[in-house]
Scaffold this motif. Structure first.
Motif, PDB file in Angstrom:
ATOM      1  N   HIS A 396      24.950  -4.178 -12.274  1.00 46.60           N
ATOM      2  CA  HIS A 396      24.670  -5.400 -11.525  1.00 46.60           C
ATOM      3  C   HIS A 396      24.020  -6.449 -12.436  1.00 46.60           C
ATOM      4  O   HIS A 396      24.440  -7.604 -12.489  1.00 46.60           O
ATOM      5  CB  HIS A 396      23.764  -5.047 -10.337  1.00 46.60           C
ATOM      6  N   PHE A 397      22.993  -6.044 -13.201  1.00 45.92           N
ATOM      7  CA  PHE A 397      22.314  -6.990 -14.101  1.00 45.92           C
ATOM      8  C   PHE A 397      23.263  -7.478 -15.202  1.00 45.92           C
ATOM      9  O   PHE A 397      23.265  -8.660 -15.555  1.00 45.92           O
ATOM     10  CB  PHE A 397      21.055  -6.349 -14.704  1.00 45.92           C
ATOM     11  N   PHE A 398      24.084  -6.558 -15.740  1.00 46.57           N
ATOM     12  CA  PHE A 398      25.033  -6.959 -16.782  1.00 46.57           C
ATOM     13  C   PHE A 398      26.087  -7.916 -16.219  1.00 46.57           C
ATOM     14  O   PHE A 398      26.526  -8.850 -16.892  1.00 46.57           O
ATOM     15  CB  PHE A 398      25.720  -5.740 -17.401  1.00 46.57           C
ATOM     16  N   ALA A 399      26.511  -7.664 -14.959  1.00 46.12           N
ATOM     17  CA  ALA A 399      27.518  -8.530 -14.335  1.00 46.12           C
ATOM     18  C   ALA A 399      26.959  -9.941 -14.124  1.00 46.12           C
ATOM     19  O   ALA A 399      27.634 -10.941 -14.379  1.00 46.12           O
ATOM     20  CB  ALA A 399      27.976  -7.936 -13.001  1.00 46.12           C
ATOM     21  N   ILE A 400      25.708 -10.029 -13.653  1.00 41.90           N
ATOM     22  CA  ILE A 400      25.075 -11.339 -13.464  1.00 41.90           C
ATOM     23  C   ILE A 400      25.007 -12.084 -14.794  1.00 41.90           C
ATOM     24  O   ILE A 400      25.271 -13.285 -14.863  1.00 41.90           O
ATOM     25  CB  ILE A 400      23.646 -11.174 -12.870  1.00 41.90           C
ATOM     26  N   GLY A 401      24.694 -11.359 -15.854  1.00 38.96           N
ATOM     27  CA  GLY A 401      24.562 -11.982 -17.176  1.00 38.96           C
ATOM     28  C   GLY A 401      25.864 -12.095 -17.940  1.00 38.96           C
ATOM     29  O   GLY A 401      25.865 -12.505 -19.100  1.00 38.96           O
ATOM     30  N   GLN A 402      26.987 -11.724 -17.301  1.00 33.37           N
ATOM     31  CA  GLN A 402      28.315 -11.786 -17.940  1.00 33.37           C
ATOM     32  C   GLN A 402      28.337 -11.000 -19.263  1.00 33.37           C
ATOM     33  O   GLN A 402      28.983 -11.407 -20.222  1.00 33.37           O
ATOM     34  CB  GLN A 402      28.712 -13.254 -18.203  1.00 33.37           C
ATOM     35  N   GLU A 403      27.596  -9.913 -19.307  1.00 31.63           N
ATOM     36  CA  GLU A 403      27.531  -9.126 -20.554  1.00 31.63           C
ATOM     37  C   GLU A 403      28.666  -8.105 -20.559  1.00 31.63           C
ATOM     38  O   GLU A 403      28.483  -6.931 -20.219  1.00 31.63           O
ATOM     39  CB  GLU A 403      26.163  -8.441 -20.664  1.00 31.63           C
ATOM     40  N   HIS A 404      29.844  -8.580 -20.969  1.00 33.54           N
ATOM     41  CA  HIS A 404      31.057  -7.774 -20.819  1.00 33.54           C
ATOM     42  C   HIS A 404      31.057  -6.522 -21.688  1.00 33.54           C
ATOM     43  O   HIS A 404      31.552  -5.474 -21.269  1.00 33.54           O
ATOM     44  CB  HIS A 404      32.294  -8.632 -21.079  1.00 33.54           C
ATOM     45  N   GLU A 405      30.502  -6.627 -22.903  1.00 34.51           N
ATOM     46  CA  GLU A 405      30.463  -5.440 -23.773  1.00 34.51           C
ATOM     47  C   GLU A 405      29.578  -4.352 -23.175  1.00 34.51           C
ATOM     48  O   GLU A 405      29.903  -3.171 -23.221  1.00 34.51           O
ATOM     49  CB  GLU A 405      29.978  -5.822 -25.186  1.00 34.51           C
ATOM     50  N   GLN A 406      28.442  -4.773 -22.598  1.00 38.35           N
ATOM     51  CA  GLN A 406      27.539  -3.805 -21.966  1.00 38.35           C
ATOM     52  C   GLN A 406      28.194  -3.175 -20.741  1.00 38.35           C
ATOM     53  O   GLN A 406      28.043  -1.975 -20.485  1.00 38.35           O
ATOM     54  CB  GLN A 406      26.219  -4.491 -21.551  1.00 38.35           C
ATOM     55  N   LEU A 407      28.928  -3.992 -19.971  1.00 39.10           N
ATOM     56  CA  LEU A 407      29.633  -3.453 -18.794  1.00 39.10           C
ATOM     57  C   LEU A 407      30.613  -2.371 -19.215  1.00 39.10           C
ATOM     58  O   LEU A 407      30.716  -1.319 -18.588  1.00 39.10           O
ATOM     59  CB  LEU A 407      30.373  -4.585 -18.060  1.00 39.10           C
ATOM     60  N   LYS A 408      31.336  -2.648 -20.307  1.00 42.93           N
ATOM     61  CA  LYS A 408      32.311  -1.684 -20.812  1.00 42.93           C
ATOM     62  C   LYS A 408      31.595  -0.407 -21.281  1.00 42.93           C
ATOM     63  O   LYS A 408      32.024   0.711 -20.978  1.00 42.93           O
ATOM     64  CB  LYS A 408      33.058  -2.322 -21.987  1.00 42.93           C
ATOM     65  N   ALA A 409      30.488  -0.611 -22.021  1.00 40.99           N
ATOM     66  CA  ALA A 409      29.738   0.529 -22.561  1.00 40.99           C
ATOM     67  C   ALA A 409      29.169   1.400 -21.436  1.00 40.99           C
ATOM     68  O   ALA A 409      29.008   2.609 -21.595  1.00 40.99           O
ATOM     69  CB  ALA A 409      28.617   0.026 -23.461  1.00 40.99           C
ATOM     70  N   HIS A 410      28.863   0.767 -20.293  1.00 43.14           N
ATOM     71  CA  HIS A 410      28.334   1.523 -19.148  1.00 43.14           C
ATOM     72  C   HIS A 410      29.442   1.935 -18.170  1.00 43.14           C
ATOM     73  O   HIS A 410      29.198   2.180 -16.998  1.00 43.14           O
ATOM     74  CB  HIS A 410      27.236   0.719 -18.430  1.00 43.14           C
ATOM     75  N   ASN A 411      30.685   1.967 -18.686  1.00 42.53           N
ATOM     76  CA  ASN A 411      31.835   2.540 -17.957  1.00 42.53           C
ATOM     77  C   ASN A 411      32.160   1.841 -16.636  1.00 42.53           C
ATOM     78  O   ASN A 411      32.507   2.491 -15.648  1.00 42.53           O
ATOM     79  CB  ASN A 411      31.620   4.042 -17.685  1.00 42.53           C
ATOM     80  N   LEU A 412      32.076   0.504 -16.631  1.00 49.08           N
ATOM     81  CA  LEU A 412      32.432  -0.222 -15.405  1.00 49.08           C
ATOM     82  C   LEU A 412      33.838   0.153 -14.925  1.00 49.08           C
ATOM     83  O   LEU A 412      34.092   0.208 -13.724  1.00 49.08           O
ATOM     84  CB  LEU A 412      32.359  -1.745 -15.628  1.00 49.08           C
ATOM     85  N   PHE A 413      34.753   0.441 -15.878  1.00 47.97           N
ATOM     86  CA  PHE A 413      36.143   0.701 -15.486  1.00 47.97           C
ATOM     87  C   PHE A 413      36.331   2.054 -14.803  1.00 47.97           C
ATOM     88  O   PHE A 413      37.402   2.356 -14.310  1.00 47.97           O
ATOM     89  CB  PHE A 413      37.087   0.525 -16.690  1.00 47.97           C
ATOM     90  N   ASP A 414      35.266   2.856 -14.757  1.00 47.48           N
ATOM     91  CA  ASP A 414      35.330   4.095 -13.974  1.00 47.48           C
ATOM     92  C   ASP A 414      34.961   3.843 -12.509  1.00 47.48           C
ATOM     93  O   ASP A 414      35.072   4.747 -11.677  1.00 47.48           O
ATOM     94  CB  ASP A 414      34.388   5.154 -14.556  1.00 47.48           C
ATOM     95  N   CYS A 415      34.491   2.623 -12.199  1.00 49.71           N
ATOM     96  CA  CYS A 415      34.131   2.283 -10.809  1.00 49.71           C
ATOM     97  C   CYS A 415      35.381   2.289  -9.949  1.00 49.71           C
ATOM     98  O   CYS A 415      36.400   1.695 -10.318  1.00 49.71           O
ATOM     99  CB  CYS A 415      33.469   0.905 -10.777  1.00 49.71           C
ATOM    100  N   ILE A 416      35.323   2.953  -8.787  1.00 48.73           N
ATOM    101  CA  ILE A 416      36.491   3.001  -7.892  1.00 48.73           C
ATOM    102  C   ILE A 416      36.330   2.023  -6.723  1.00 48.73           C
ATOM    103  O   ILE A 416      37.114   2.040  -5.784  1.00 48.73           O
ATOM    104  CB  ILE A 416      36.767   4.436  -7.380  1.00 48.73           C
ATOM    105  N   GLU A 417      35.298   1.169  -6.803  1.00 49.30           N
ATOM    106  CA  GLU A 417      35.072   0.130  -5.787  1.00 49.30           C
ATOM    107  C   GLU A 417      34.949   0.722  -4.382  1.00 49.30           C
ATOM    108  O   GLU A 417      35.409   0.133  -3.405  1.00 49.30           O
ATOM    109  CB  GLU A 417      36.185  -0.931  -5.839  1.00 49.30           C
ATOM    110  N   CYS A 418      34.308   1.899  -4.280  1.00 53.36           N
ATOM    111  CA  CYS A 418      34.219   2.567  -2.975  1.00 53.36           C
ATOM    112  C   CYS A 418      33.169   1.934  -2.071  1.00 53.36           C
ATOM    113  O   CYS A 418      33.203   2.108  -0.852  1.00 53.36           O
ATOM    114  CB  CYS A 418      33.925   4.052  -3.160  1.00 53.36           C
TER     115      CYS A 418
END
Length: 436
Positions: A396-418
């Motif tokens: 959430h904090f990385f998304a607000i800050g548009q920190e795309h590399e951090q989002l990737k490093a924290h596995n955002l793409f494993d989110c299933i949007e449940c």
């Protein structure tokens, strides 16, 4: 990983998950009803993940039910067929079920009321065909996954040659509240389901077939077990919890194996198919019928007669709601899908598409608007609820800050949007919207 003992087989648990009110009893007490034939069908050219189909018909042309009207455009695409007989009246932008309210290209058919089929080519003896020809029938029938995002089924079945698919997983979980389309399909069409599974097993030649069903569907479980008979398919029943029906979550529950971060089930020799997709495969191969209808749940307290309907693709949503006795005065939000992962529809003119498993006409009391979001209190509830073992508050904090590399490093793409994280958040932060 805790194993929950079951007499028939070992079942594993997934991290996190939640237990929202199920509300399934609204729509699962009556048999599947045929929906009325609409006067106009709006058939979008893209009802799946991938490229939109290319029209093959012209305005003014008469088409027959089941006729190919748009061809797949590239490998990741599916063709589109006429859901009924009639005349093509428009080819162009039309209302589309998307939260944006934007129009999308579609073919509009004015129904002639005759329901006149084109010539079909059934194939009961598919085992005598080359697997590539069976696969071609599935591709030509326009089948995309009927349980989730609508990924083209034939593409999914063209598994990587480097890895044998040893486990075929059939998803009858249907874990989202309110939705009962797969439940009723399993109860009423269990023999077609098993036939579809046999076709998949013929294509893939897996070592084992596991059919996962949550324990809140006893009638479906009994019907599927009866239809299986002596076949070597294993029905695995496990405790109801949301989101057990996510593909990776279900694989973990049934096998104890985790799909690697950023990976696909095929990477570990597994393939998952929804029960509705299996019935569509049976219809395509055995009966020669393309995918032109689906079973959809009509539910919510703004409807006088909640039920499941078999409905032609392209049917305007408003006509289905009318059929189920919509009380406009009670309606607060119309959601396509369930309350956790569905989205609010902009208007009633949009058509039902291949991925529409539910229309939820909710009252204000039933699904109240969330209170205004407050600052994060770092309670960690969201991390405990996350079935993918992510850190939602960090994301959430990385998304607000548009920190795309951090989002990737924290596995955002494993989110299933449940939406489990947002559901438990005491600050009412709409976490999933930030990740999207």
């Amino acid at each position: 990983m805790t194993a929950l003992h079951k007499p028939e087989a070992l079942i594993w648990d997934i991290p996190g998950g939640i237990h929202p009110a199920e509300r399934k009893e609204l729509s699962n007490r009556t048999p599947i009803q045929p929906a009325p034939l609409p006067m106009r069908l709006i058939v979008p050219l893209n009802q799946h993940i991938g490229a939109a189909a290319e029209p093959l018909v012209a305005v003014g042309e008469r088409v027959l039910k089941g006729q190919l009207i748009a061809a797949a455009n590239g490998f990741v695409s599916v063709p589109v067929h006429a859901p009924t007989s009639g005349t093509v009246s428009v080819i162009g932008p039309q209302p589309y079920p998307h939260v944006s309210g934007m129009l999308a290209p579609a073919i509009v058919i004015d129904s002639d009321g005759l329901e006149q089929w084109c010539e079909l080519s059934p194939c009961v003896d598919y085992r005598s065909l080359e697997p590539s020809l069976v696969l071609q029938r599935i591709r030509q029938a326009g089948i995309g996954g009927l349980g989730g995002a609508g990924f083209p089924t034939a593409v999914k079945l063209t598994a990587r040659p480097t890895q044998k698919i040893h486990t075929l997983v059939i998803n009858g979980t249907e874990c989202e509240p309110y939705i009962t389309a797969d439940d009723l399909l399993m109860r009423e069409r269990a023999s077609a389901l098993v036939s579809g599974i046999e076709i998949l097993a013929h294509l893939i030649q897996p070592d084992q077939v596991l059919i996962g069903i949550e324990d809140n569907k006893p009638e479906a479980i009994a019907a599927v077990q009866a239809a299986i008979g002596e076949r070597p398919f294993s029905v695995r029943v496990f405790p109801t919890k949301y989101p057990s029906g996510g593909e990776k979550q279900l694989i973990q529950i049934l096998t104890g194996v985790e799909v690697p971060s950023g990976g696909l089930p095929a990477d570990i020799g597994m393939l998952c198919q929804n029960v509705g997709t299996c019935v569509a495969i049976h219809d395509a191969v055995i009966l020669g019928k393309p995918l032109i209808s689906r079973i959809t749940t009509l539910t919510g307290e703004a409807l006088a007669r909640p039920m499941n309907v078999e409905v032609l693709l392209g049917t305007p949503v408003g006509e289905l709601l009318e059929f189920a006795g919509l009380d406009q005065g009670k309606l607060n939000r119309l959601i396509m899908g369930g309350p956790m992962m569905g989205f609010t529809l902009p208007d009633f003119a949009v058509p039902l598409i291949k991925t529409t498993n539910c229309l939820l006409a909710s009252t204000a009391a039933e699904l109240p608007a969330p209170p205004p979001a407050m600052p994060c209190i770092r309670c960690g509830e969201c991390a405990e609820a996350c079935p993918a073992s992510l850190l939602p508050q960090q994301l959430h904090f990385f998304a607000i800050g548009q920190e795309h590399e951090q989002l990737k490093a924290h596995n955002l793409f494993d989110c299933i949007e449940c939406g489990a994280c947002a559901y438990v958040c005491p600050s009412s932060i709409p976490l999933v919207q930030y990740y999207r």
